[in-house]
Design a protein around this motif. Structure first.
Motif, short mmCIF file in Angstrom:
data_model
loop_
_atom_site.label_atom_id
_atom_site.label_comp_id
_atom_site.label_asym_id
_atom_site.label_seq_id
_atom_site.Cartn_x
_atom_site.Cartn_y
_atom_site.Cartn_z
N ASP A 51 29.24 40.87 45.81
CA ASP A 51 27.93 40.21 45.82
C ASP A 51 27.72 39.35 47.06
N GLY A 52 28.67 39.41 48.00
CA GLY A 52 28.54 38.61 49.23
C GLY A 52 29.05 37.19 49.09
N ARG A 53 29.57 36.88 47.92
CA ARG A 53 30.10 35.53 47.64
C ARG A 53 31.53 35.66 47.13
N MET A 54 32.41 34.89 47.72
CA MET A 54 33.79 34.86 47.26
C MET A 54 33.95 33.62 46.38
N THR A 55 34.12 33.85 45.09
CA THR A 55 34.27 32.73 44.15
C THR A 55 35.70 32.21 44.19
N GLU A 56 35.90 31.04 43.61
CA GLU A 56 37.24 30.47 43.56
C GLU A 56 38.18 31.40 42.78
N THR A 57 37.68 32.00 41.72
CA THR A 57 38.49 32.93 40.93
C THR A 57 38.91 34.13 41.77
N GLU A 58 37.97 34.71 42.53
CA GLU A 58 38.29 35.84 43.40
C GLU A 58 39.28 35.43 44.49
N TRP A 59 39.07 34.24 45.04
CA TRP A 59 39.93 33.70 46.10
C TRP A 59 41.36 33.54 45.59
N LYS A 60 41.49 32.87 44.46
CA LYS A 60 42.81 32.63 43.88
C LYS A 60 43.49 33.93 43.45
N ALA A 61 42.72 34.91 43.01
CA ALA A 61 43.29 36.20 42.59
C ALA A 61 44.02 36.88 43.73
N GLN A 62 43.65 36.56 44.96
CA GLN A 62 44.31 37.14 46.13
C GLN A 62 45.43 36.25 46.66
N GLY A 63 45.67 35.13 45.99
CA GLY A 63 46.74 34.23 46.41
C GLY A 63 46.43 33.46 47.68
N LEU A 64 45.14 33.26 47.96
CA LEU A 64 44.75 32.53 49.16
C LEU A 64 44.72 31.03 48.88
N PRO A 65 44.92 30.22 49.93
CA PRO A 65 45.05 28.77 49.73
C PRO A 65 43.77 28.11 49.24
N GLU A 66 43.90 27.37 48.18
CA GLU A 66 42.76 26.68 47.58
C GLU A 66 42.11 25.71 48.57
N THR A 67 42.93 25.07 49.41
CA THR A 67 42.38 24.11 50.37
C THR A 67 41.40 24.76 51.33
N SER A 68 41.66 26.00 51.71
CA SER A 68 40.75 26.70 52.62
C SER A 68 39.46 27.09 51.92
N PHE A 69 39.52 27.31 50.64
CA PHE A 69 38.31 27.57 49.86
C PHE A 69 37.50 26.28 49.71
#
Length: 122
Positions: A51-69
């Motif tokens: 949808d053109g938006r990366m949600t926190e759930t999608e971000w965390k599902a990839q193991g990416l750093p929460e601080t960068s989100f």
């Protein structure tokens, strides 16, 4: 993602605030974003529903750093590729130097920054 959230100095400051118990993420870095690695494929992979938006759930599902989100989220509940493209990425985040940022590189860069922060705290 001028990192991506997500970075460099921003990443370090965000990590520092996270480890010191501060709730606010650091602001994005200042400077030139024209040399950012291409994050298009990373964003496509993270944005599971496309949808053109990366949600926190999608971000965390990839193991990416929460601080960068959190540094780019601005209370909206999501980040976009544009959020990262218009802000400078930290030096060295494109680990293999191919001009493209992958999820694996982002995770590895975060691991390296966390290790540096831990060593600096000793």
């Amino acid at each position: 993602m001028a990192a991506l959230a997500a970075c460099g100095q921003q990443h370090t400051m965000a990590e520092a605030s996270a480890t010191s118990g501060e709730a606010d993420a650091a602001p994005p870095m200042q400077g030139d974003a024209s040399h950012n690695p291409d994050m298009t494929e990373l964003a496509r992979q993270v944005d599971a529903d496309h949808d053109g938006r990366m949600t926190e759930t999608e971000w965390k599902a990839q193991g990416l750093p929460e601080t960068s989100f959190k540094g780019f989220e601005k209370g909206r509940g999501y980040v976009t590729l544009e959020d990262y493209q218009k802000n400078p990425a930290p030096p060295g985040i494109d680990i293999d130097g191919d001009g493209k940022l992958t999820i694996a590189e982002f995770r590895e860069f975060d691991r390296q920054m966390a290790a540096k922060m831990k060593d600096a705290a000793k």
